[in-house]
Each structure stands twice: as C-alpha cells, then as structure tokens.
Design a protein around this motif. Structure first.
Motif, PDB file in Angstrom:
ATOM      1  N   SER A   1      -1.284  29.792  33.975  1.00 49.90           N
ATOM      2  CA  SER A   1      -1.765  28.412  34.010  1.00 49.90           C
ATOM      3  C   SER A   1      -2.518  28.104  35.301  1.00 49.90           C
ATOM      4  CB  SER A   1      -0.592  27.434  33.867  1.00 49.90           C
ATOM      5  OG  SER A   1       0.332  27.588  34.926  1.00 49.90           O
ATOM      6  N   SER A   2      -3.503  27.216  35.163  1.00 50.27           N
ATOM      7  CA  SER A   2      -4.281  26.741  36.305  1.00 50.27           C
ATOM      8  C   SER A   2      -4.890  25.403  35.932  1.00 50.27           C
ATOM      9  CB  SER A   2      -5.377  27.742  36.669  1.00 50.27           C
ATOM     10  OG  SER A   2      -6.234  27.224  37.670  1.00 50.27           O
ATOM     11  N   GLY A   3      -4.635  24.380  36.764  1.00 51.51           N
ATOM     12  CA  GLY A   3      -5.156  23.058  36.450  1.00 51.51           C
ATOM     13  C   GLY A   3      -4.598  22.562  35.132  1.00 51.51           C
ATOM     14  N   ASN A   4      -5.477  22.135  34.245  1.00 48.43           N
ATOM     15  CA  ASN A   4      -5.059  21.617  32.942  1.00 48.43           C
ATOM     16  C   ASN A   4      -5.094  22.668  31.845  1.00 48.43           C
ATOM     17  OD1 ASN A   4      -4.693  18.965  33.931  1.00 48.43           O
ATOM     18  ND2 ASN A   4      -6.899  18.559  33.743  1.00 48.43           N
ATOM     19  N   GLU A   5      -5.348  23.920  32.200  1.00 49.22           N
ATOM     20  CA  GLU A   5      -5.459  24.980  31.202  1.00 49.22           C
ATOM     21  C   GLU A   5      -4.282  25.942  31.304  1.00 49.22           C
ATOM     22  OE1 GLU A   5      -9.212  27.043  30.981  1.00 49.22           O
ATOM     23  OE2 GLU A   5     -10.268  25.349  31.868  1.00 49.22           O
ATOM     24  N   TYR A   6      -3.893  26.489  30.141  1.00 49.41           N
ATOM     25  CA  TYR A   6      -2.937  27.587  30.190  1.00 49.41           C
ATOM     26  C   TYR A   6      -3.181  28.564  29.062  1.00 49.41           C
ATOM     27  CZ  TYR A   6       0.454  26.069  26.501  1.00 49.41           C
ATOM     28  OH  TYR A   6       1.088  25.746  25.316  1.00 49.41           O
ATOM     29  N   LEU A   7      -2.770  29.783  29.318  1.00 51.23           N
ATOM     30  CA  LEU A   7      -2.849  30.880  28.359  1.00 51.23           C
ATOM     31  C   LEU A   7      -1.431  31.242  27.954  1.00 51.23           C
ATOM     32  CD1 LEU A   7      -4.529  33.336  27.062  1.00 51.23           C
ATOM     33  CD2 LEU A   7      -3.810  34.595  29.093  1.00 51.23           C
ATOM     34  N   LEU A   8      -1.192  31.361  26.649  1.00 54.97           N
ATOM     35  CA  LEU A   8       0.104  31.768  26.120  1.00 54.97           C
ATOM     36  C   LEU A   8       0.031  33.237  25.736  1.00 54.97           C
ATOM     37  CD1 LEU A   8       2.965  31.057  25.086  1.00 54.97           C
ATOM     38  CD2 LEU A   8       1.888  30.356  22.919  1.00 54.97           C
ATOM     39  N   HIS A   9       0.721  34.089  26.495  1.00 55.26           N
ATOM     40  CA  HIS A   9       0.752  35.536  26.241  1.00 55.26           C
ATOM     41  C   HIS A   9       2.017  35.821  25.435  1.00 55.26           C
ATOM     42  CE1 HIS A   9       0.791  39.782  26.578  1.00 55.26           C
ATOM     43  NE2 HIS A   9       0.312  39.917  27.794  1.00 55.26           N
ATOM     44  N   VAL A  10       1.849  36.160  24.161  1.00 53.21           N
ATOM     45  CA  VAL A  10       3.000  36.354  23.275  1.00 53.21           C
ATOM     46  C   VAL A  10       3.423  37.813  23.176  1.00 53.21           C
ATOM     47  CG1 VAL A  10       2.408  34.300  21.934  1.00 53.21           C
ATOM     48  CG2 VAL A  10       1.588  36.557  21.173  1.00 53.21           C
ATOM     49  N   CYS A  11       2.683  38.690  23.808  1.00 48.48           N
ATOM     50  CA  CYS A  11       2.989  40.121  23.828  1.00 48.48           C
ATOM     51  C   CYS A  11       3.181  40.661  22.410  1.00 48.48           C
ATOM     52  CB  CYS A  11       4.184  40.415  24.726  1.00 48.48           C
ATOM     53  SG  CYS A  11       4.315  42.172  25.133  1.00 48.48           S
ATOM     54  N   ASP A  12       4.402  41.114  22.059  1.00 51.96           N
ATOM     55  CA  ASP A  12       4.626  41.773  20.774  1.00 51.96           C
ATOM     56  C   ASP A  12       5.478  40.958  19.808  1.00 51.96           C
ATOM     57  OD1 ASP A  12       3.266  43.851  21.969  1.00 51.96           O
ATOM     58  OD2 ASP A  12       4.731  45.389  21.501  1.00 51.96           O
ATOM     59  N   VAL A  13       5.526  39.631  19.955  1.00 57.11           N
ATOM     60  CA  VAL A  13       6.296  38.859  18.982  1.00 57.11           C
ATOM     61  C   VAL A  13       5.647  38.910  17.604  1.00 57.11           C
ATOM     62  CG1 VAL A  13       7.315  37.295  20.675  1.00 57.11           C
ATOM     63  CG2 VAL A  13       5.208  36.637  19.507  1.00 57.11           C
ATOM     64  N   ALA A  14       4.375  39.260  17.557  1.00 63.81           N
ATOM     65  CA  ALA A  14       3.674  39.473  16.293  1.00 63.81           C
ATOM     66  C   ALA A  14       2.969  40.819  16.371  1.00 63.81           C
ATOM     67  CB  ALA A  14       2.670  38.356  16.027  1.00 63.81           C
ATOM     68  N   ALA A  15       3.199  41.662  15.392  1.00 63.34           N
ATOM     69  CA  ALA A  15       2.645  43.011  15.423  1.00 63.34           C
ATOM     70  C   ALA A  15       1.248  43.095  14.815  1.00 63.34           C
ATOM     71  CB  ALA A  15       3.579  43.978  14.683  1.00 63.34           C
ATOM     72  N   HIS A  16       0.896  42.153  13.949  1.00 62.06           N
ATOM     73  CA  HIS A  16      -0.381  42.228  13.243  1.00 62.06           C
ATOM     74  C   HIS A  16      -0.957  40.835  13.051  1.00 62.06           C
ATOM     75  CE1 HIS A  16      -3.203  43.059   9.871  1.00 62.06           C
ATOM     76  NE2 HIS A  16      -3.307  44.231  10.464  1.00 62.06           N
ATOM     77  N   HIS A  17      -2.267  40.714  13.247  1.00 58.79           N
ATOM     78  CA  HIS A  17      -2.902  39.405  13.245  1.00 58.79           C
ATOM     79  C   HIS A  17      -2.955  38.746  11.872  1.00 58.79           C
ATOM     80  CE1 HIS A  17      -6.184  42.053  12.034  1.00 58.79           C
ATOM     81  NE2 HIS A  17      -6.901  41.008  11.688  1.00 58.79           N
ATOM     82  N   VAL A  18      -2.749  39.506  10.812  1.00 61.18           N
ATOM     83  CA  VAL A  18      -2.700  38.937   9.465  1.00 61.18           C
ATOM     84  C   VAL A  18      -1.280  38.951   8.920  1.00 61.18           C
ATOM     85  CG1 VAL A  18      -3.448  39.203   7.072  1.00 61.18           C
ATOM     86  CG2 VAL A  18      -5.103  39.497   8.923  1.00 61.18           C
TER      87      VAL A  18
END
Length: 313
Positions: free
Chosen positions: A228-245
């Motif tokens: 996070s920085s300022g009003n923005e943040y990135l959510l890094h979920v790592c391997d909680v999901a193995a496939h994008h579909v």
C-alpha cells in the motif's frame, strides 16, 4: 540497479522494461512482476473434487486446453525507496528433480527469475529483503545456488512461523500430504537461511507499505500480502487460487496441492470477496502473466479481469 528514469512528476523508475518482467506502481511504490517461468499439471489437479467432465467443459468454454493446465509462476519485487523486497524465489533448475520423479517435465519451464531480474536491471545483491509466502518448491526453490550458496546474499528473510516449522521438519515428523508436496526442496534450501530468517505471524509489517495477511489452507501458514501507498493498495493473494478460471468460477473446487482444502477455500472466499468489494489490483502468483488484474463478483463466484500488458515507453 538500472539508472533512474523519470516517468512523471511523482514517479521515478528504478527498473528497466525487459522481457519476462512487468513494472507498475502502487502509489509511489514501484513494483515489478517477474516471471520464473511456468509449470504444467493435469487439469484434474486444479479441481480435485470435481467431475472430470465438468472441469473439461469449463476449460473448453474458455478455449483452454482440457487435459493439461500450464500456469505461470510469477514473483513480485517491491521498491520502497529504501528497500528492495522480493516476494518468493521461484524454483531453480538444480532442484527440480528433488520435487518428484515427474518434476523435470512438469516444471521444465521454471527457473528464470534471476535471468529476468538481471534483464530488468536488478542483481541478486541488490535485494535486501525476501518474503517467503509458503514452503512449496516453486516459492522457496530459488533460495540457493547449485553450490549451496545463497542466491540473494545480502537479504534478510521472513517466513510465517507455522510454515517454517512444517517445512523444516525431518522425515517422519510430518503428514503424508506434506511429504508429497515437495518438502524435499524446502529441506534443502531453508536451512541455508536459518541464521537470517525472522519468523512472523500474519499481519506484521515487513517494510514500509508491505504487510502480511493470513491466507492459510494451501499450507498451514500460507501468507497473502498488502502492498500500500497513499490511497492505493495491491492485494497479493499468492496461491489461494490455483487457476484464473477454475478456481474463481467454481470456488467449491480445490487444488490437489491444498494441504487443508476447506481452510484454503475459506481463505479464497475472504480474500477474493475483499478484492471484489474494494476494487484494488490483485496479484495472484499463478495467474496469466503478469499475474495482475481485478476481481469482479458474480452471484456465487468471481471473474478475473486481467490487466492489459502495456510496455512503459
């Protein structure tokens, strides 16, 4: 490091545009998605509790191969201005055979992290902080060189304490599932950092703007992160999901590599619901490169909207 490039009044780049990496900003923090390559597993592994015909139908509907799934493995580098924080280390060539007898073919495309870092202007000695999200081979298998020396010699390391205990346990002191998960690689690499590692609990700050997040289930101490920085943040979920579909359209399907499938699915629900409500960029280690995008809520599932891969000229 590469020479500094000015991108705007408040944004200065420390990284080069190069094949195998993608740079972007979260507020004033510059980030680099760095490919370690790809891995290939049977499609059934990505929905271990589903009927094969159902898995095949979903993949076919998205014009994807129906028998084998090839997924990216992407690490994340964050420049805070004072620190270079590398999240996960990929898997080096000399350790692939330690995963399993099938590893050389399934993991043959992995091992490109340091090559792609160098092309982006980053040398191993530049990195001073390494976060290990969990103990699986494609995340801790880049810690050491073939001669046993540290791949990132100037870094201090952070790992969740439960995962450290699990993946450094001697044979006979873990479950069959952990033994089958590629623990041999962790047993070869983690001892090399034992004098440089800080064992942490979820929620701790690693560096300014970089916080760990509870995401257990894939492994006992599996971590996500917030950048996070300022009003923005990135959510890094790592391997909680193995496939994008498969993992998003069917949250009830779990990956064969999840050590605690029910807890893993609960973590997935919690993190992806957060991503859908708040609308931050989401980084998922094994989604299509650069593993960056947004999560859109559906009735009982989600949809992945990938970030368009755009060169910064």
């Amino acid at each position: 490091m590469s020479s500094i490039t000015t991108l705007g009044a408040d944004r200065v780049s420390r990284f080069k545009d190069a094949f195998g990496s993608y740079r972007f900003f979260v507020g004033s923090l510059e980030c680099l998605a760095v490919s370690d390559g790809a891995l290939t597993f049977p499609a059934a592994w990505y929905a271990a509790n589903a009927q094969p015909a159902d898995v095949e139908a979903v993949l076919r509907a998205h014009y994807l191969p129906t028998t084998q799934v090839t997924n990216q493995t992407t690490c994340l580098l964050v420049s805070t201005g004072q620190q270079l924080v590398l999240i996960d280390t990929g898997l080096k060539e000399h350790l692939k055979s330690a995963v399993s007898s099938a590893a050389p073919s399934q993991l043959r495309l992995l091992g490109r992290l340091q090559e792609h870092l160098a092309q982006a202007g980053v040398q191993p000695g530049d990195i001073d902080t390494v976060v290990l999200t969990h103990g699986h081979p494609d995340h801790v298998g880049g810690l050491t060189n073939a001669d046993g020396s540290l791949a990132f010699p100037n870094a201090h390391y952070f790992m969740e304490r439960t995962d450290w205990t699990t993946f450094t346990a001697p044979p006979g002191h873990t479950s069959a599932a952990v033994e089958a998960s590629g623990i041999a690689v962790a047993r070869l690499t983690l001892p090399a950092i034992k004098d440089r590692v800080t064992l942490i609990d979820p929620g701790q700050e690693i560096a300014p703007g970089v916080h760990t997040l509870a995401a257990a289930g894939h492994t006992p101490g599996h971590l996500g992160l917030i950048v996070s920085s300022g009003n923005e943040y990135l959510l890094h979920v790592c391997d909680v999901a193995a496939h994008h579909v498969l993992s998003l359209e069917h949250p009830e399907w779990y990956f064969a590599g999840d050590l605690d499938p029910q807890t893993s699915m609960q973590s997935r629900r919690r993190l992806f619901d957060r991503g859908a409500v708040d609308g931050p960029r989401v980084f998922a280690s094994h989604f299509p490169f650069p593993s960056l995008g947004h999560v859109v809520a559906r009735a009982r599932s989600w949809h992945w909207e990938p970030e368009v891969y755009t060169w910064q000229y």
